[in-house]
Design a protein around this motif. Structure first.
Motif: not given
Length: 271
Positions: A28, A32, A36, A45, A49, A53-55, A59, A132, A146
């Protein structure tokens, strides 16, 4: 007893379970990062981010989070959930009964199963979440910036905590998912007391996960609230959830596991 169980722990199985979890979680992370690299990281971004907001627990865009949370029962159960069944089959349990009471023997195995299930789920999630912070700024999420994540009361527990203290919210999500890893391991352990085939017993938690998903799709609660663990183990979920249902299902599963262990332990070992 504890020393004996430490010696009986199969380090290869623990390592294999951790490896599966870490590989999926880092897949994962790669998805991500690759996104990018492909589409760039403009200023908007960079400031919108963050790890929160991305882990993998938040997700909603990649397939790997669904894969990890679906496989939690297997990942958590591999290390020690069927260890007692193995020792019953090879008669090691007879030696233990000479040293300790039957009750002590059963619950020692059960505690080890729960703790190992908790750990092998917590470690991959912590690695994913921590990774992250090396590439994204540690900034709080914003409900306007977000908004693409659609984080709301319907799909996320304790939403206000998410926006005010996102780090602690993520840690609570990791602890809760890991706790359910322990519950699934405990359920597999209890099932192994009734199922002689080690492989079938190992799959019992995953089978339960899938059955609950299927039943949940056919027998719905008011407002489409989900009672399938798969639908409420992430920090942000793809289904409607509420805290009362989540707590009810959690307590019910713990009660079921304890009842099965109490009944199945005497039945399997005495027999």
């Amino acid at each position: 007893m504890n020393l004996f169980l430490k010696k009986r722990l199969q380090k290869k199985m623990i390592g294999a379970s951790l490896l599966i979890g870490v590989v999926i979680c880092m897949l994962q992370f790669y998805q991500v990062i690759n996104n990018y690299l492909l589409y760039g990281m403009d200023a908007s971004r960079i400031f919108s981010e963050s790890p929160y907001t991305t882990w993998i627990g938040i997700d909603p865009f990649n397939f790997s989070p669904s894969l990890f949370f679906l496989l939690i029962p297997i990942i958590a159960s591999v290390p020690t959930a069927t260890l007692l069944r193995q020792d019953i089959n090879n008669r090691f349990i007879v030696q233990l009964k000479l040293r300790k009471s039957l009750k002590q023997v059963i619950w020692s195995y059960a505690i080890v199963a729960f703790i190992s299930g908790f750990i092998v789920i917590a470690v991959p999630l912590l690695i994913n979440f921590g990774s992250y912070f090396f590439i994204l700024p540690n900034v709080k999420p914003d409900d306007m910036i977000n908004s693409n994540l659609t984080i709301m009361n319907k799909n996320t527990l304790l939403v206000s905590l998410y926006y005010t203290h996102p780090f602690f919210h993520a840690l609570l999500a990791i602890i809760f998912a890991s706790f359910w890893g322990g519950i699934f391991s405990l359920f597999t352990f209890a099932s192994s007391l009734f199922i002689k085939n080690k492989f079938v017993a190992l799959c019992s938690g995953l089978i339960l996960q899938i059955i609950l998903l299927l039943v949940n799709s056919m027998l719905k609660l008011p407002k489409d609230i989900s009672y399938a663990p798969f639908n409420f183990l992430k920090e942000m979920n793809n289904a409607n959830i509420d805290i009362s249902t989540v707590l009810t299902v959690t307590i019910f599963m713990i009660a079921v596991c304890l009842a099965l262990i109490k009944w199945g332990g005497k039945r399997s070992i005495v027999k």
